[in-house]
Design a protein around this motif. Structure first.
Motif, PDB file in Angstrom:
ATOM      1  N   GLU A 235       0.846  -1.200   0.000  1.00  9.25           N
ATOM      2  CA  GLU A 235       0.000   0.000   0.000  1.00  9.25           C
ATOM      3  C   GLU A 235       0.881   1.250   0.000  1.00  9.25           C
ATOM      4  O   GLU A 235       0.642   2.207   0.735  1.00  9.25           O
ATOM      5  CB  GLU A 235      -0.914   0.003   1.233  1.00  9.25           C
ATOM      6  CG  GLU A 235      -1.791  -1.222   1.372  1.00  9.25           C
ATOM      7  CD  GLU A 235      -2.929  -1.218   0.358  1.00  9.25           C
ATOM      8  OE1 GLU A 235      -3.207  -0.142  -0.192  1.00  9.25           O
ATOM      9  OE2 GLU A 235      -3.518  -2.286   0.133  1.00  9.25           O
ATOM     10  N   ALA A 236       1.890   1.256  -0.857  1.00  5.46           N
ATOM     11  CA  ALA A 236       2.918   2.301  -0.806  1.00  5.46           C
ATOM     12  C   ALA A 236       2.364   3.692  -1.092  1.00  5.46           C
ATOM     13  O   ALA A 236       2.885   4.687  -0.604  1.00  5.46           O
ATOM     14  CB  ALA A 236       4.036   1.974  -1.793  1.00  5.46           C
ATOM     15  N   GLN A 237       1.318   3.798  -1.891  1.00  9.72           N
ATOM     16  CA  GLN A 237       0.822   5.103  -2.306  1.00  9.72           C
ATOM     17  C   GLN A 237      -0.413   5.542  -1.532  1.00  9.72           C
ATOM     18  O   GLN A 237      -0.954   6.604  -1.816  1.00  9.72           O
ATOM     19  CB  GLN A 237       0.500   5.069  -3.819  1.00  9.72           C
ATOM     20  CG  GLN A 237       1.685   4.698  -4.697  1.00  9.72           C
ATOM     21  CD  GLN A 237       2.831   5.680  -4.567  1.00  9.72           C
ATOM     22  OE1 GLN A 237       2.621   6.882  -4.414  1.00  9.72           O
ATOM     23  NE2 GLN A 237       4.052   5.174  -4.635  1.00  9.72           N
ATOM     24  N   ILE A 238      -0.885   4.730  -0.618  1.00  8.22           N
ATOM     25  CA  ILE A 238      -2.113   5.056   0.113  1.00  8.22           C
ATOM     26  C   ILE A 238      -1.728   5.339   1.559  1.00  8.22           C
ATOM     27  O   ILE A 238      -1.636   4.434   2.393  1.00  8.22           O
ATOM     28  CB  ILE A 238      -3.140   3.911   0.022  1.00  8.22           C
ATOM     29  CG1 ILE A 238      -3.347   3.499  -1.431  1.00  8.22           C
ATOM     30  CG2 ILE A 238      -4.457   4.341   0.652  1.00  8.22           C
ATOM     31  CD1 ILE A 238      -4.309   2.361  -1.612  1.00  8.22           C
ATOM     32  N   LEU A 239      -1.503   6.599   1.878  1.00  8.34           N
ATOM     33  CA  LEU A 239      -0.979   6.973   3.189  1.00  8.34           C
ATOM     34  C   LEU A 239      -1.977   6.736   4.301  1.00  8.34           C
ATOM     35  O   LEU A 239      -1.598   6.322   5.404  1.00  8.34           O
ATOM     36  CB  LEU A 239      -0.546   8.444   3.168  1.00  8.34           C
ATOM     37  CG  LEU A 239       0.620   8.802   2.237  1.00  8.34           C
ATOM     38  CD1 LEU A 239       0.905  10.293   2.305  1.00  8.34           C
ATOM     39  CD2 LEU A 239       1.863   8.013   2.608  1.00  8.34           C
ATOM     40  N   ASN A 240      -3.251   7.000   4.049  1.00 12.29           N
ATOM     41  CA  ASN A 240      -4.225   6.906   5.133  1.00 12.29           C
ATOM     42  C   ASN A 240      -4.398   5.465   5.613  1.00 12.29           C
ATOM     43  O   ASN A 240      -4.533   5.207   6.812  1.00 12.29           O
ATOM     44  CB  ASN A 240      -5.563   7.497   4.716  1.00 12.29           C
ATOM     45  CG  ASN A 240      -6.241   6.696   3.621  1.00 12.29           C
ATOM     46  OD1 ASN A 240      -5.586   6.233   2.685  1.00 12.29           O
ATOM     47  ND2 ASN A 240      -7.553   6.533   3.727  1.00 12.29           N
ATOM     48  N   THR A 241      -4.385   4.489   4.697  1.00 11.74           N
ATOM     49  CA  THR A 241      -4.501   3.097   5.125  1.00 11.74           C
ATOM     50  C   THR A 241      -3.241   2.641   5.857  1.00 11.74           C
ATOM     51  O   THR A 241      -3.318   1.829   6.779  1.00 11.74           O
ATOM     52  CB  THR A 241      -4.758   2.189   3.915  1.00 11.74           C
ATOM     53  OG1 THR A 241      -3.714   2.376   2.946  1.00 11.74           O
ATOM     54  CG2 THR A 241      -6.095   2.510   3.279  1.00 11.74           C
ATOM     55  N   GLN A 242      -2.079   3.139   5.436  1.00 12.47           N
ATOM     56  CA  GLN A 242      -0.851   2.812   6.147  1.00 12.47           C
ATOM     57  C   GLN A 242      -0.897   3.294   7.596  1.00 12.47           C
ATOM     58  O   GLN A 242      -0.576   2.547   8.537  1.00 12.47           O
ATOM     59  CB  GLN A 242       0.346   3.446   5.442  1.00 12.47           C
ATOM     60  CG  GLN A 242       0.687   2.841   4.100  1.00 12.47           C
ATOM     61  CD  GLN A 242       1.958   3.440   3.538  1.00 12.47           C
ATOM     62  OE1 GLN A 242       2.744   4.048   4.253  1.00 12.47           O
ATOM     63  NE2 GLN A 242       2.164   3.276   2.238  1.00 12.47           N
ATOM     64  N   MET A 243      -1.310   4.541   7.770  1.00 15.34           N
ATOM     65  CA  MET A 243      -1.373   5.090   9.116  1.00 15.34           C
ATOM     66  C   MET A 243      -2.460   4.418   9.946  1.00 15.34           C
ATOM     67  O   MET A 243      -2.284   4.201  11.157  1.00 15.34           O
ATOM     68  CB  MET A 243      -1.621   6.595   9.055  1.00 15.34           C
ATOM     69  CG  MET A 243      -0.485   7.398   8.454  1.00 15.34           C
ATOM     70  SD  MET A 243       1.071   7.243   9.380  1.00 15.34           S
ATOM     71  CE  MET A 243       1.978   6.105   8.324  1.00 15.34           C
ATOM     72  N   ALA A 244      -3.587   4.083   9.326  1.00 12.78           N
ATOM     73  CA  ALA A 244      -4.658   3.406  10.049  1.00 12.78           C
ATOM     74  C   ALA A 244      -4.204   2.036  10.532  1.00 12.78           C
ATOM     75  O   ALA A 244      -4.460   1.652  11.684  1.00 12.78           O
ATOM     76  CB  ALA A 244      -5.888   3.272   9.156  1.00 12.78           C
ATOM     77  N   ALA A 245      -3.508   1.289   9.678  1.00 18.94           N
ATOM     78  CA  ALA A 245      -3.003  -0.022  10.080  1.00 18.94           C
ATOM     79  C   ALA A 245      -1.977   0.110  11.197  1.00 18.94           C
ATOM     80  O   ALA A 245      -1.949  -0.691  12.139  1.00 18.94           O
ATOM     81  CB  ALA A 245      -2.393  -0.736   8.871  1.00 18.94           C
ATOM     82  N   THR A 246      -1.129   1.114  11.113  1.00 15.79           N
ATOM     83  CA  THR A 246      -0.123   1.336  12.155  1.00 15.79           C
ATOM     84  C   THR A 246      -0.780   1.640  13.495  1.00 15.79           C
ATOM     85  O   THR A 246      -0.349   1.131  14.539  1.00 15.79           O
ATOM     86  CB  THR A 246       0.808   2.479  11.759  1.00 15.79           C
ATOM     87  OG1 THR A 246       1.435   2.174  10.498  1.00 15.79           O
ATOM     88  CG2 THR A 246       1.881   2.707  12.807  1.00 15.79           C
ATOM     89  N   LEU A 247      -1.808   2.463  13.492  1.00 17.91           N
ATOM     90  CA  LEU A 247      -2.497   2.812  14.737  1.00 17.91           C
ATOM     91  C   LEU A 247      -3.242   1.610  15.311  1.00 17.91           C
ATOM     92  O   LEU A 247      -3.297   1.436  16.537  1.00 17.91           O
ATOM     93  CB  LEU A 247      -3.457   3.966  14.488  1.00 17.91           C
ATOM     94  CG  LEU A 247      -2.802   5.325  14.183  1.00 17.91           C
ATOM     95  CD1 LEU A 247      -3.857   6.344  13.791  1.00 17.91           C
ATOM     96  CD2 LEU A 247      -1.999   5.818  15.380  1.00 17.91           C
ATOM     97  N   ILE A 248      -3.822   0.783  14.449  1.00 16.83           N
ATOM     98  CA  ILE A 248      -4.515  -0.418  14.924  1.00 16.83           C
ATOM     99  C   ILE A 248      -3.538  -1.358  15.620  1.00 16.83           C
ATOM    100  O   ILE A 248      -3.824  -1.930  16.678  1.00 16.83           O
ATOM    101  CB  ILE A 248      -5.217  -1.125  13.750  1.00 16.83           C
ATOM    102  CG1 ILE A 248      -6.393  -0.274  13.248  1.00 16.83           C
ATOM    103  CG2 ILE A 248      -5.721  -2.501  14.173  1.00 16.83           C
ATOM    104  CD1 ILE A 248      -7.048  -0.811  12.007  1.00 16.83           C
ATOM    105  N   ILE A 249      -2.353  -1.518  15.043  1.00 20.23           N
ATOM    106  CA  ILE A 249      -1.342  -2.390  15.630  1.00 20.23           C
ATOM    107  C   ILE A 249      -0.801  -1.803  16.924  1.00 20.23           C
ATOM    108  O   ILE A 249      -0.371  -2.526  17.826  1.00 20.23           O
ATOM    109  CB  ILE A 249      -0.205  -2.616  14.607  1.00 20.23           C
ATOM    110  CG1 ILE A 249      -0.694  -3.533  13.485  1.00 20.23           C
ATOM    111  CG2 ILE A 249       1.035  -3.178  15.255  1.00 20.23           C
ATOM    112  CD1 ILE A 249       0.308  -3.758  12.394  1.00 20.23           C
ATOM    113  N   LEU A 250      -0.851  -0.488  17.061  1.00 19.96           N
ATOM    114  CA  LEU A 250      -0.341   0.164  18.262  1.00 19.96           C
ATOM    115  C   LEU A 250      -1.245  -0.050  19.470  1.00 19.96           C
ATOM    116  O   LEU A 250      -0.773  -0.065  20.614  1.00 19.96           O
ATOM    117  CB  LEU A 250      -0.176   1.659  17.992  1.00 19.96           C
ATOM    118  CG  LEU A 250       0.308   2.546  19.145  1.00 19.96           C
ATOM    119  CD1 LEU A 250       1.732   2.157  19.532  1.00 19.96           C
ATOM    120  CD2 LEU A 250       0.230   4.009  18.761  1.00 19.96           C
ATOM    121  N   ILE A 251      -2.538  -0.234  19.245  1.00 20.99           N
ATOM    122  CA  ILE A 251      -3.505  -0.296  20.339  1.00 20.99           C
ATOM    123  C   ILE A 251      -3.191  -1.404  21.352  1.00 20.99           C
ATOM    124  O   ILE A 251      -3.221  -1.155  22.566  1.00 20.99           O
ATOM    125  CB  ILE A 251      -4.930  -0.453  19.775  1.00 20.99           C
ATOM    126  CG1 ILE A 251      -5.337   0.836  19.035  1.00 20.99           C
ATOM    127  CG2 ILE A 251      -5.931  -0.764  20.877  1.00 20.99           C
ATOM    128  CD1 ILE A 251      -6.688   0.749  18.342  1.00 20.99           C
TER     129      ILE A 251
END
Length: 275
Positions: A235-251
């Motif tokens: 998902e190299a070009q889709i920043l919002n999904t990258q950040m959403a996945a990162t935040l989900i993993i952070l929880i």
């Protein structure tokens, strides 16, 4: 009304703490901001409220259901490693603190000596052992090599030594054995040290990269750090999904911090007050 020097110091301290909190929380705020802005190539620091897209978190889980499996793998591995380290460290630390046996100092120094061995030096032997046992793509391959910690033994031993030995003598007079004394007295009194060790072990295991990459071949057995790297590549070009996945993993990493915060603060502040 005059302002005392003490009030100025207190105010300055709070301002410094506020600035430090802003600096530390800024990456999280910016990640959340990018995640809520939708698929845009030019994200803004403060998004327009009318353009917020909260559904991105649900869409990530729906489009990438394997993300839940990665989180589950990391949570299971980190939790079991933490429990194992707490058990082995407590038993070994008690032995080094209260038991007398031949070679006690030699074994303790040898255990501390393993702290000077870099992880890369043990990577190949551990990998060969796991391969020989057939533990590729399994929880035991991810967990067993990390069930003991020299740092944990040292930390708990030093904390056990601060507990008065008179308590042990009184418990012995009442017929209390070693295991009962450890379970009923030492562990409850050592909760700050246990919380500190447990939180450190959980987070360090959660953030492992090289070992899970080495012993897992199937996508289903990947952990979060490996999985999120693969996800970011796809998902190299889709920043919002990258950040959403990162935040989900952070929880999930916040769970032990929330429940262990009180004991962690007690551990960090132990000994700063004098009678």
């Amino acid at each position: 009304m005059s302002v005392s020097l003490r009030q100025v110091r207190v105010f300055s301290t709070y301002v410094a703490l506020l600035l430090a909190a802003i600096v530390l929380l800024f990456p999280l705020f910016f990640s959340l901001s990018i995640a809520l802005q939708g698929p845009t190539m030019t994200p803004h620091l403060i998004p327009d409220v009318r353009d917020l897209d909260v559904s991105v978190f649900a869409s990530v889980l729906i489009q990438q259901p394997v993300l839940v499996r990665w989180i589950l793998n990391s949570f299971v591995v980190s939790s079991l490693v933490t429990v194992g380290v707490l058990c082995t460290s407590a038993l070994a630390a008690y032995a080094f603190s209260y038991l007398e046996f031949w070679g006690k100092q030699i074994f303790f120094v040898a255990a501390l000596g393993t702290l000077m061995i870099p992880f890369e030096a043990t990577l190949v032997p551990n990998y060969l052992l796991i391969s020989h046992l057939g533990w590729h793509d399994s929880y035991q391959g991810l967990i067993v090599p990390f069930l003991a910690s020299a740092f944990g033994i040292f930390l708990l031993r030093q904390y056990f030594l601060t507990i008065p030995r008179e308590l042990r003598e009184a418990a012995t007079l009442d017929g209390c054995g070693h295991l009962r004394y450890l379970w009923s007295f030492m562990l409850p009194l050592s909760r700050p040290a246990l919380a500190t060790l447990g939180l450190y072990t959980f987070l360090s295991t959660w953030n492992q990269f090289y070992w899970p990459l080495l012993v897992t071949d199937s996508t289903q057995w990947r952990t979060t750090q490996i999985g999120i790297t693969i996800f970011h590549s796809s998902e190299a070009q889709i920043l919002n999904t990258q950040m959403a996945a990162t935040l989900i993993i952070l929880i999930p990493t916040l769970i032990p911090l929330i429940f262990g915060q009180r004991q962690l603060v007690r551990g960090l502040t132990a000994g700063i007050l004098k009678d």
